[in-house]
Every structure is written in C-alpha cells, then in structure tokens.
Scaffold this active site. Structure first.
Site, PDB file in Angstrom:
ATOM      1  CB  THR A 286       9.486  35.884  20.794  1.00 35.94           C
ATOM      2  OG1 THR A 286      10.370  36.801  21.398  1.00 35.94           O
ATOM      3  CG2 THR A 286       9.577  36.368  19.255  1.00 35.94           C
TER       4      THR A 286
ATOM      5  NE  ARG B 196      18.631  39.835  25.452  1.00 36.30           N
ATOM      6  CZ  ARG B 196      17.692  39.000  24.639  1.00 36.30           C
ATOM      7  NH1 ARG B 196      16.762  39.653  24.426  1.00 36.30           N
ATOM      8  NH2 ARG B 196      18.060  38.007  24.322  1.00 36.30           N
TER       9      ARG B 196
ATOM     10  CB  THR C  20      10.976  31.629  19.416  1.00 30.89           C
ATOM     11  OG1 THR C  20      10.604  32.034  20.901  1.00 30.89           O
ATOM     12  CG2 THR C  20      10.816  30.228  19.478  1.00 30.89           C
TER      13      THR C  20
HETATM   14  N1  ASP Z   1      14.181  35.567  21.021  1.00 25.29           N
HETATM   15  C1  ASP Z   1      13.755  36.336  22.048  1.00 25.29           C
HETATM   16  C2  ASP Z   1      15.002  36.993  22.526  1.00 25.29           C
HETATM   17  O1  ASP Z   1      15.997  36.727  22.863  1.00 25.29           O
HETATM   18  C3  ASP Z   1      13.241  35.993  23.173  1.00 25.29           C
HETATM   19  C4  ASP Z   1      12.027  34.856  22.693  1.00 25.29           C
HETATM   20  O2  ASP Z   1      12.058  34.319  22.000  1.00 25.29           O
HETATM   21  O3  ASP Z   1      11.148  34.475  23.795  1.00 25.29           O
HETATM   22  O4  ASP Z   1      14.975  38.317  22.808  1.00 25.29           O
END
Ligand code: ASP
Length: 343
Positions: A203, A231, A254
């Site tokens: 992300t 998902r 994140t």
């Molecule tokens: N927050 C993101 C998700 O759950 C993943 C990430 O931040 O790396 O899709």
C-alpha cells in the site's frame, strides 16, 4: 498614521509571518497554515511518490491533484507493492483497490479492480463523474474502460510470478501477516522486501496540504499478497484507509486492513485530532484501541497510521517497529521513523 519606526517593525513582523505561512482559523477552531505546502506518505516508496506530488504542490497546485499524481508514481513501480506489478491473490490475479478524498469531502473509490494501471485515477473519476462513492469488480473495470483507461494484459510481473510460485509451494490458506516480517530485517526505510525476496506490504497512503491550506488524500494498494479472491482491506474504504476533513486534518492507514476497518481507523484518528490531540497522539490512541481489541493476537499484526493536521503538524504511530513515512516540504525531504508500541 504609522511612523517610520513602527512601519519598519510592522513590516519586519509581517515579513516573518509570511515566512511562516499565513494563519487562518477553521470552523472547528483549528489553526490553518497557508503558504506552507506539505506532503507525507507511507513507507520508503513514499519518497518518490512525494516528488511526484511536489510537481503539483511546488507550483501552488491543488492538494487533490498532488495526491493523485504522487501515488501514480508508485502504481507504476515494478517489483513493488502497489499497482499491476504487485503480488496476486491466491488464485493468481492482481486485484487493486484505491480511494481519494478532497477538501470538500468529495470522495471516490474502486475495489477489486483488475487490469487497470492507475486505480487511483479511476477512483477520482468515480468521485467526479458518477453520483456514487464506490465501484467494484467488473463494474469498476467497465467504468474505467468507458472512461478511456486501457485494459492491460493479465500477466504477473516477473517478481510477482516468482513470489506466487514460492507461495504455491505451501499454498497456505491465509496471506502472510501483513507488514510484520518487515520489522526484523530491512531497517525502517525499506519498502518491505522480505529476506525471501517477497514484497509483503502492499500500500501507499498519502495526505497533503496545498499552498491554500486545503487538504486531500489518496490510498492505493493490491491489498494483502495471496489474499482470498474478492478480499478487500481498508485501503479503498473511506474512513478506514483514508479520511480527510479539511477543518481538522487527514489520516491514512497501512497494515492489516481488517483491523483498521474494525475501528474505522483513519476517521477515528481525525476525530481525535478534532478534539485537540496532535497527529502522533491521535494515531497512538487508535493503535492502542486496536491492541486492546486484539489482545495477545496484536503481536502478529502490524498497523500504522499517518496523519497531518491543519497546522501542518504530522505524526505516525504503529503497533510494531518498522513503519516509516516520507515527508516533503519547501525546506526538507526525508524519511521519518514512526514510533511504535511493540518491539
Ligand atoms: N492495508 C492494506 C490492506 O489491508 C495492506 C497494506 O497496507 O499493506 O489491504
């Protein structure tokens, strides 16, 4: 009449004030700084993304344009964590989520979007050209194509192909714990490349304030690597992965999206800033809330929040060591290590 001495004192003062940026007060009583643009974004890839945003902010452009342009840089990076070069779901398909929000509380979002290079720009079109906030799956793709976005080939990047093949050896019915391995090996600024060569976090979240003191934010992701098909995490959800309130501030998240959604993470951080907490203290409070909810399981997940308020103050907090963010202003460009609750 202003005499000469007073005039000199007065102009020295106003000169100093304009150096600091102009101040105004929002309806919520929050002091607003103008003339001091700033952009912050999650993880090491934020450095390049902030440069992209600065092409807009540095010329006095609008924060909304900056946060779109900024994360588009990351969406194009190969071997990274965002965009079509990212890890696929467990069925082998890259599915992308993104959202964007401006200073008027306009927002747009796409989720479970396939074969489109710039989901953030599609999210912006949803915001600007439809009466809706969120489009998902084939509907989002259909809208993107109708808007002129090219449909890319369905093909994994070489790095993602390798990661997927590795993952298939065990085919564990769960994605790796998002971001958690990162804390062990690579120092705070590495964009989560694991010892195995896999990219784990997926992300970039960005929030910015422009020269007029207006704020916007963006968030774009491929979600969790090897996730169940269909998902969605927090990243495309306004209030979870991103929230902007131009009276108060903005926040992005994140990490383990499921646990960000549970506490309406970014919205909660902004509401705590509204009550007077600093960005860092507000992020910390919501991290503590997640840890309370998760109990012993908190040791297995990472969540990080990153926030900016109307005074231009910024801050972050994470469950675990390893989260960092990139900042760019007129006078500085650097990475900052986030504080955290657990070693
Ligand atoms: N927050 C993101 C998700 O759950 C993943 C990430 O931040 O790396 O899709």
């Amino acid at each position: 009449m202003v005499n000469r001495r007073k005039f000199i004192q007065f102009s020295a003062f106003t000169g100093f004030a304009s150096l600091l940026g102009k101040r105004a007060w929002s309806a919520d009583g929050m002091e607003t700084i103008k003339g001091k643009p700033i952009v912050i974004s999650t993880w090491g890839s934020g450095l390049a993304a902030n440069k992209g945003a600065w092409e807009v902010l540095g010329k006095g452009g609008r924060a909304l344009d900056a946060v779109e342009k900024g994360v588009m840089v990351t969406e194009l990076e190969d071997n990274c964590c965002v965009g079509l070069g990212a890890n696929p779901d467990r069925d082998g398909f890259v599915t992308l989520d993104a959202c964007i929000m401006d200073e008027f509380a306009n927002c747009g979002s796409v989720a479970f979007l396939e074969r489109i290079k710039h989901p953030i720009s599609v999210a912006r079109r949803v915001m600007e050209k439809t009466p809706h906030v969120m489009l998902v799956g084939s509907g989002a793709q259909q809208f993107a194509v109708a808007e002129g976005f090219p449909l890319e080939e369905q093909k994994l990047s070489p790095a993602a192909q390798k990661n997927y093949e590795n993952w298939l050896k065990k085919s564990e019915y769960k994605p790796p714990a998002i971001n958690i391995e990162n804390k062990k090996d690579h120092g705070p600024f590495a964009p989560n490349k694991l010892e195995s060569g896999e990219w784990n976090h997926d992300t970039i979240g960005m929030v910015a304030m422009d020269t007029n003191g207006n704020m916007s934010g963006s968030c774009t992701t491929s979600g969790a690597g090897f996730k169940m098909r269909g998902r969605l995490g927090d990243s495309p959800i306004i209030g979870a992965g991103l929230f902007v309130d131009n009276e108060v501030g903005a926040c992005t998240a994140t990490g383990q999206g499921e646990d960000v959604i549970r506490v309406a993470g970014s919205h909660s951080v902004v509401e705590l800033m509204r009550q007077g907490l600093s960005p860092e203290a507000a992020c910390k409070k919501v991290i503590e809330r997640i840890i309370r909810i998760k109990g012993a399981k908190a040791k297995d997940i990472q969540v990080g929040f990153l926030a900016l308020n109307k005074k231009g103050q910024h801050g972050a907090y994470a469950i675990h060591k390893g989260f960092s963010y990139a900042i760019k202003t007129n006078d500085m460009e650097k990475m900052i290590v986030s504080k955290y609750m657990m070693e």
